[in-house]
Design a protein around this motif. Sequence first.
Motif, PDB file in Angstrom:
ATOM      1  N   UNK A  45       0.814  -1.212   0.000  1.00 21.21           N
ATOM      2  CA  UNK A  45       0.000   0.000   0.000  1.00 21.21           C
ATOM      3  C   UNK A  45       0.846   1.259   0.000  1.00 21.21           C
ATOM      4  N   UNK A  46       1.895   1.277   0.823  1.00 20.39           N
ATOM      5  CA  UNK A  46       2.772   2.449   0.882  1.00 20.39           C
ATOM      6  C   UNK A  46       3.442   2.699  -0.461  1.00 20.39           C
ATOM      7  N   UNK A  47       3.922   1.630  -1.094  1.00 18.74           N
ATOM      8  CA  UNK A  47       4.593   1.777  -2.390  1.00 18.74           C
ATOM      9  C   UNK A  47       3.617   2.269  -3.460  1.00 18.74           C
ATOM     10  N   UNK A  94       5.466  -6.296  -3.707  1.00 21.03           N
ATOM     11  CA  UNK A  94       5.232  -7.477  -4.529  1.00 21.03           C
ATOM     12  C   UNK A  94       5.385  -7.141  -6.020  1.00 21.03           C
ATOM     13  N   UNK A  95       5.484  -8.187  -6.831  1.00 15.82           N
ATOM     14  CA  UNK A  95       5.605  -7.983  -8.282  1.00 15.82           C
ATOM     15  C   UNK A  95       4.387  -7.220  -8.811  1.00 15.82           C
ATOM     16  N   UNK A  96       3.199  -7.620  -8.364  1.00 16.33           N
ATOM     17  CA  UNK A  96       1.980  -6.945  -8.807  1.00 16.33           C
ATOM     18  C   UNK A  96       2.030  -5.459  -8.479  1.00 16.33           C
ATOM     19  N   UNK A  97       2.455  -5.132  -7.254  1.00 16.89           N
ATOM     20  CA  UNK A  97       2.515  -3.722  -6.848  1.00 16.89           C
ATOM     21  C   UNK A  97       3.545  -2.963  -7.670  1.00 16.89           C
ATOM     22  N   UNK A  98       4.688  -3.596  -7.968  1.00 15.35           N
ATOM     23  CA  UNK A  98       5.705  -2.911  -8.773  1.00 15.35           C
ATOM     24  C   UNK A  98       5.179  -2.633 -10.184  1.00 15.35           C
ATOM     25  N   UNK A  99       4.433  -3.575 -10.742  1.00 11.72           N
ATOM     26  CA  UNK A  99       3.868  -3.353 -12.074  1.00 11.72           C
ATOM     27  C   UNK A  99       2.821  -2.240 -12.044  1.00 11.72           C
ATOM     28  N   UNK A 100       1.940  -2.268 -11.042  1.00 11.18           N
ATOM     29  CA  UNK A 100       0.935  -1.212 -10.919  1.00 11.18           C
ATOM     30  C   UNK A 100       1.589   0.145 -10.677  1.00 11.18           C
ATOM     31  N   UNK A 101       2.655   0.162  -9.891  1.00 18.20           N
ATOM     32  CA  UNK A 101       3.356   1.426  -9.626  1.00 18.20           C
ATOM     33  C   UNK A 101       3.939   1.995 -10.910  1.00 18.20           C
ATOM     34  N   UNK A 102       4.477   1.114 -11.742  1.00 18.08           N
ATOM     35  CA  UNK A 102       5.000   1.578 -13.031  1.00 18.08           C
ATOM     36  C   UNK A 102       3.914   2.182 -13.902  1.00 18.08           C
ATOM     37  N   UNK A 103       2.733   1.569 -13.897  1.00 15.12           N
ATOM     38  CA  UNK A 103       1.614   2.114 -14.664  1.00 15.12           C
ATOM     39  C   UNK A 103       1.196   3.477 -14.124  1.00 15.12           C
ATOM     40  N   UNK A 104       1.157   3.621 -12.791  1.00 15.26           N
ATOM     41  CA  UNK A 104       0.752   4.890 -12.189  1.00 15.26           C
ATOM     42  C   UNK A 104       1.731   6.002 -12.555  1.00 15.26           C
ATOM     43  N   UNK A 105       3.015   5.712 -12.517  1.00 16.30           N
ATOM     44  CA  UNK A 105       4.020   6.733 -12.841  1.00 16.30           C
ATOM     45  C   UNK A 105       4.000   7.080 -14.329  1.00 16.30           C
ATOM     46  N   UNK A 106       3.692   6.085 -15.145  1.00 18.24           N
ATOM     47  CA  UNK A 106       3.723   6.321 -16.597  1.00 18.24           C
ATOM     48  C   UNK A 106       2.444   6.977 -17.107  1.00 18.24           C
ATOM     49  N   UNK A 107       1.286   6.509 -16.625  1.00 19.48           N
ATOM     50  CA  UNK A 107       0.012   6.967 -17.183  1.00 19.48           C
ATOM     51  C   UNK A 107      -0.816   7.822 -16.232  1.00 19.48           C
ATOM     52  N   UNK A 108      -0.354   8.016 -14.998  1.00 13.73           N
ATOM     53  CA  UNK A 108      -1.083   8.862 -14.072  1.00 13.73           C
ATOM     54  C   UNK A 108      -1.811   8.067 -13.007  1.00 13.73           C
ATOM     55  N   UNK A 109      -2.009   8.696 -11.861  1.00 15.40           N
ATOM     56  CA  UNK A 109      -2.636   8.013 -10.725  1.00 15.40           C
ATOM     57  C   UNK A 109      -4.087   7.657 -10.995  1.00 15.40           C
TER      58      UNK A 109
END
Length: 377
Positions: free
Chosen positions: A25-27, A76-91
Amino acid sequence: MADDSQGSRDDVRRFRRNYRDEVDGAALYQAMADGEESPELARVYRRLGDVERRHAEFWAQRIRAAGSPAPPPRPSVRTRLLSGLARRFGAGLLVPTVARTERLGRNMYDDQPEAAATSMPSDERSHAFLLGEIRGGVPGSSLARLEGRHRTPGGNAVRAAVLGANDGLLSNLSLVTGVAGSGVLPGTAVLVTGLAGLLAGAFSMALGEWVSVQSSRELAERQLAIEADELAALPEEEAEELRLIYQARGLPEEEAYSLAKRLLDDPDNALDVMAREELGIDPDERGGNPWTAALTSFLLFSIGAIIPVLPFFWLDTRTGVLVSAIAGGLGLFALGAAASLFTGQGMWKSGLRQMVLGLLAAAVTFGVGRALGVAIG
């Protein structure tokens, strides 16, 4: 003694599960803050991330107190992938997914005795409420700028993209295996059939998407015209409607009325505000561009549909159908795993389920094609 030992192991597993959830959640909130254009919302996401980090440290201390080392704070891997999407395409892309996760976990600490004397149970409920408000719309001075983007469920758009590619892959895999299973056509004929299926399906999807978006756009334009007439004829009634909306979101009556009046007193901003708040319409988008939607749908379906066809460019029918099934199975697994990013399911579970069901459908069509081939032959 054995029961105490088992209980201790169960507690440590629970502490570790809580710890991993809070680290994730923090990440995720930090990534959403990094990808958020609005400074106000970015600050909200950072504060939420700080709270999650404090929760993670609480559970890390409990793990260490139980005699076990705390895991490293690695998402987790899922969180890292979602974080990449958030940084690339917006929150905004992740707001629906995170809001759903927070809603499901809002009572996660209610029956955990270690959390009873802390603020964690109320923190989780507060996070669920706040994300729900962000998803539905945030009242305030920057309302007009924030409302439209966060009313649009970006996560749903990505899920739709995955589903579009999945439709193309599964339908064309079933088509080419069914035709190949008949045994009455050479590999070149199967190839032509697959390409025809790709084009037919892609054009059908594109036309359906164009009609859907164009209809939504025409409806939005009609609603905006009606709202503009109401603002001109009944400004006080419109201000009252807006006040009630803000009161329903928790603002005090006087503050809600003051905000509504201030926003509607600006003639250049009034229709924009009422469209977003009362109608849930972004006046700039008005349902989206039908041509963009149609082209995107065409391309996504085609990307999925070409996968099971490619082997027949080089291989005969017997070998081609085997390679096509393997390539299609791998593609289905990848799409299922991608979908799991937004459903919260395990990537392996979701990917394998998608692959098994897709290959089962292809096997059935292969069997039907084989039976028809025998009957015709």
